[in-house]
Design an enzyme around this catalytic site. Structure first.
Site, PDB file in Angstrom:
ATOM      1  N   GLU A 175      42.079  37.311  38.972  1.00 13.23           N
ATOM      2  CA  GLU A 175      41.486  36.114  38.380  1.00 13.23           C
ATOM      3  C   GLU A 175      39.969  36.181  38.340  1.00 13.23           C
ATOM      4  O   GLU A 175      39.336  36.925  39.085  1.00 13.23           O
ATOM      5  CB  GLU A 175      41.922  34.884  39.186  1.00 13.23           C
ATOM      6  CG  GLU A 175      41.101  34.587  40.417  1.00 13.23           C
ATOM      7  CD  GLU A 175      41.040  35.714  41.421  1.00 13.23           C
ATOM      8  OE1 GLU A 175      39.931  35.932  41.953  1.00 13.23           O
ATOM      9  OE2 GLU A 175      42.053  36.382  41.684  1.00 13.23           O
ATOM     10  N   GLU A 318      39.974  39.358  41.544  1.00 14.99           N
ATOM     11  CA  GLU A 318      40.181  40.156  40.330  1.00 14.99           C
ATOM     12  C   GLU A 318      41.470  40.972  40.360  1.00 14.99           C
ATOM     13  O   GLU A 318      41.837  41.583  39.366  1.00 14.99           O
ATOM     14  CB  GLU A 318      39.018  41.130  40.067  1.00 14.99           C
ATOM     15  CG  GLU A 318      37.658  40.499  39.893  1.00 14.99           C
ATOM     16  CD  GLU A 318      36.545  41.532  39.727  1.00 14.99           C
ATOM     17  OE1 GLU A 318      36.841  42.753  39.676  1.00 14.99           O
ATOM     18  OE2 GLU A 318      35.382  41.127  39.659  1.00 14.99           O
TER      19      GLU A 318
END
Length: 349
Positions: A175, A318
């Site tokens: 994310e 991420e």
């Protein structure tokens, strides 16, 4: 591509314990002392149960990075301005982020999905499925409508379908979203019923005064909205984020296709908790990737009953921690397929 989230959830069945037993029997016949490969053996059994295959393959992995902004950023809960969400999305699309380096290292597929960035981007390779230009400020009102919560889940399901149809044999979700550790703290506190202070960390690196403010923001939001801890949609709608919903949806879809899910850090695991409240079986398809330094991550993993494979003091998100843990999962499956048995090697037990 039409996907109905309720139908996907109905398709998530319990993992195949019989195949797991066959995998364990095979492991016990490999040329090594019983149990000598420790947790690696348990990972191999888990992947066999998830896939329903005694000799599963997890290569290539598929990595999906969902990006969205959060209205609660208005409360000054992050060390970075909101524009960084879009800037980091561009960095990933230009192959310059940590997740790019680690995905390339494991020969993975990668996708970047805009599910709610505050600005419009037109970068090549960006999948745009924007629900809205960021969530509302949940310090003052609910983060999103119920229909937006469902839409975010379905965006994640569609993204997972595309990457699995493209050949991914294992799913990693990551994310991008300034203030998403604040939203994740609220989600984890709501579902685990843990004390907020024990969960909230420094995120992108706020100082002690800002950390105290962040704790107060989460506590007051939970008091204001009173999300139902047993209703994943209610928690997502009131204090979640569009990328959090999308990550949960991607996990649910992967489970419906019997694809292993390798969990990343705090935000990913908060999403996994939402998924677990929508499906009683989905947590069986998850493997704990790593233990981050965010204090709430430990509570979230414990709620899911997962042990992390590695602990490297990471706090990037991420999908990076899961990508770094992936070679352990791949090694477990290769052990099943490539290691000799006592019989094949003519070695006495």
């Amino acid at each position: 591509m039409n996907i109905n989230y309720e139908q996907v959830i109905k398709n998530i069945t319990p993992v195949n314990k019989e195949v797991g037993q066959a995998a364990m029997a095979h492991i016990n016949n490999l040329t090594k002392p019983l149990g000598s490969l420790g947790e690696l053996e348990n990972v191999a059994v888990s992947v066999a149960e998830i896939t329903g295959e005694e000799f599963p393959v997890v290569s290539p992995p598929g990595v999906i990075v969902f990006a969205a902004d959060h209205g609660v950023a208005e409360q000054g809960v992050s060390a970075y301005p909101q524009e960084v969400t879009a800037q980091m999305a561009i960095n990933v699309l230009h192959n310059g982020a940590g997740i790019n380096v680690f995905t390339n290292a494991i020969n993975g597929l990668i996708r970047v999905v805009d599910v709610g960035i505050k600005t419009d981007l037109s970068e090549e390779g960006l999948i745009v499925n924007k629900i809205a230009y960021g969530t509302k400020n949940f310090a003052k009102e609910v983060a999103m409508t119920r229909s937006e919560a469902i839409a975010s889940i379905e965006v994640g399901m569609r993204a997972a379908k595309e990457i699995i149809d493209s050949g991914a044999k294992l799913l990693i979700v990551g994310e991008l979203g300034i203030a998403n550790t604040t939203a994740s703290s609220a989600v984890v506190a709501a579902i685990t019923k843990s004390e907020v202070r024990s969960l909230v960390g420094k995120g992108t690196g706020v100082d002690s005064k800002a950390l105290e403010h962040k704790i107060n923001v989460v506590e007051e939001a939970l008091q204001l909205h009173k999300p139902n801890s047993e209703d994943g949609l209610d928690v997502l709608q009131k204090v979640g984020g569009f990328e959090i919903g999308a990550m949960a949806g991607a996990m649910l879809y992967a489970a419906s296709r019997k694809i292993p899910i390798l969990l990343d850090g705090f935000i990913c695991t908060a999403s996994a908790l939402i998924a677990s409240k929508l499906s009683p079986n989905v947590a069986e398809y998850m493997i704990g990737g790593h233990q981050s330094v965010e204090p709430g991550h430990r509570a979230a993993l414990a709620e899911l009953g997962k042990k992390p494979l590695i602990e490297l003091q990471l706090r990037l998100g991420e999908g990076t921690g899961a990508a770094l843990a992936y070679p352990i999962v791949e090694s477990a499956t290769k052990m099943m397929r490539e290691m000799a048995t006592f019989e094949s090697a003519n070695i006495s037990k």
